[in-house]
Design a protein around this motif. Structure first.
Motif, PDB file in Angstrom:
ATOM      1  N   GLN A 179       0.845  -1.194   0.000  1.00 51.41           N
ATOM      2  CA  GLN A 179       0.000   0.000   0.000  1.00 51.41           C
ATOM      3  C   GLN A 179       0.883   1.247   0.000  1.00 51.41           C
ATOM      4  O   GLN A 179       1.852   1.331   0.753  1.00 51.41           O
ATOM      5  CB  GLN A 179      -0.926   0.011   1.215  1.00 51.41           C
ATOM      6  N   VAL A 180       0.536   2.198  -0.852  1.00 48.92           N
ATOM      7  CA  VAL A 180       1.319   3.428  -0.995  1.00 48.92           C
ATOM      8  C   VAL A 180       0.391   4.634  -0.831  1.00 48.92           C
ATOM      9  O   VAL A 180      -0.697   4.672  -1.422  1.00 48.92           O
ATOM     10  CB  VAL A 180       2.025   3.500  -2.361  1.00 48.92           C
ATOM     11  N   LYS A 181       0.837   5.606  -0.030  1.00 53.36           N
ATOM     12  CA  LYS A 181       0.098   6.856   0.144  1.00 53.36           C
ATOM     13  C   LYS A 181       1.034   8.016  -0.146  1.00 53.36           C
ATOM     14  O   LYS A 181       2.113   8.110   0.451  1.00 53.36           O
ATOM     15  CB  LYS A 181      -0.458   6.971   1.568  1.00 53.36           C
ATOM     16  N   ASN A 182       0.625   8.852  -1.075  1.00 54.08           N
ATOM     17  CA  ASN A 182       1.421  10.014  -1.464  1.00 54.08           C
ATOM     18  C   ASN A 182       0.513  11.249  -1.399  1.00 54.08           C
ATOM     19  O   ASN A 182      -0.104  11.625  -2.394  1.00 54.08           O
ATOM     20  CB  ASN A 182       1.978   9.831  -2.881  1.00 54.08           C
ATOM     21  N   PRO A 183       0.376  11.837  -0.200  1.00 54.17           N
ATOM     22  CA  PRO A 183      -0.569  12.952  -0.038  1.00 54.17           C
ATOM     23  C   PRO A 183      -0.405  14.007  -1.135  1.00 54.17           C
ATOM     24  O   PRO A 183       0.721  14.360  -1.482  1.00 54.17           O
ATOM     25  CB  PRO A 183      -0.200  13.518   1.332  1.00 54.17           C
ATOM     26  N   PRO A 184      -1.542  14.443  -1.708  1.00 52.56           N
ATOM     27  CA  PRO A 184      -2.935  14.180  -1.302  1.00 52.56           C
ATOM     28  C   PRO A 184      -3.515  12.872  -1.827  1.00 52.56           C
ATOM     29  O   PRO A 184      -4.679  12.589  -1.573  1.00 52.56           O
ATOM     30  CB  PRO A 184      -3.671  15.374  -1.915  1.00 52.56           C
ATOM     31  N   ASP A 185      -2.731  12.055  -2.557  1.00 49.36           N
ATOM     32  CA  ASP A 185      -3.227  10.761  -3.037  1.00 49.36           C
ATOM     33  C   ASP A 185      -3.090   9.720  -1.926  1.00 49.36           C
ATOM     34  O   ASP A 185      -2.053   9.071  -1.792  1.00 49.36           O
ATOM     35  CB  ASP A 185      -2.438  10.305  -4.272  1.00 49.36           C
TER      36      ASP A 185
END
Length: 203
Positions: free
Chosen positions: A124-130
């Motif tokens: 799982q990858v989170k790249n704010p704002p994504d």
């Protein structure tokens, strides 16, 4: 009245405003099924695409493991500004970072895999704002020996290498023979007796 698709645009805008239509900016891709021989190292590949620019200070990568047998899901690896391998559990000292966040790579390496590693790995990858989107899953299986397809690929690779060496040797030997033959012909021409010229003063 609808004019040139104006009605459709209005409906889509209404759905987006109501939260019924969501466009995800984060997409995670994995290799699906992975097989490895017991006791070897294996790379679990995970790449991602984000609609937002990559910020190495805010991106968060999480790997988790769901075993085949009923049991709780456990953390495998965490990345936030730097790698955080697990400090306890079955993956302690058995996982290393193999990715590159700027290259959109979130891969890890499992070291000396065991049969207890059989199961599903979630990337799982989170790249704010994504922070919302798809997650990647890998169905991992540890085997005692390499599968037939892997052995076939290895045999083809070895056979191809041997064939390439044989071809190069044939070309080399042929060139040497051709060169030797040419030199012998030149030496033979030089040693051939020259025809005697007739002296015009002799009758």
């Amino acid at each position: 009245m609808c004019v040139k698709g104006l009605c459709l645009l209005t409906v889509l805008s209404g759905l987006a405003a109501s939260g019924m239509l969501q466009v995800s900016g984060m997409h995670v891709y994995t290799s699906g099924d992975v097989e490895a021989v017991n006791g070897t190292d294996v790379r679990l590949k995970c790449t991602f695409q984000s609609s937002a620019s990559i910020n190495p200070d805010s991106i968060v990568i999480s790997w988790s493991f769901r075993p085949l047998k009923p049991g709780r899901e456990q953390s495998v690896f965490h990345y936030q500004q730097k790698p955080y391998p697990p400090l306890e559990g079955i993956f302690r000292k058995r996982v290393s970072w193999a990715g590159d966040v700027m290259g959109r790579d979130a891969s890890i390496i499992l070291q000396q895999v065991k049969f207890t590693y059989n199961g599903t790995y979630i990337c799982q990858v989170k790249n704010p704002p994504d922070v919302h989107g798809t997650v990647g899953e890998i169905r991992f299986r540890v085997v005692t020996t390499a599968s037939f397809s892997e052995l076939l690929l290895l045999a083809l690779a070895i056979g191809g290498g041997i064939a390439a060496v044989v071809i190069l040797l044939i070309i080399f030997v042929s060139c040497r023979r051709c060169k030797t033959k040419t030199l012998r012909q030149l030496e033979g021409n030089e040693e051939a007796p020259r025809k005697e010229r007739k002296d015009p003063t002799v009758w």
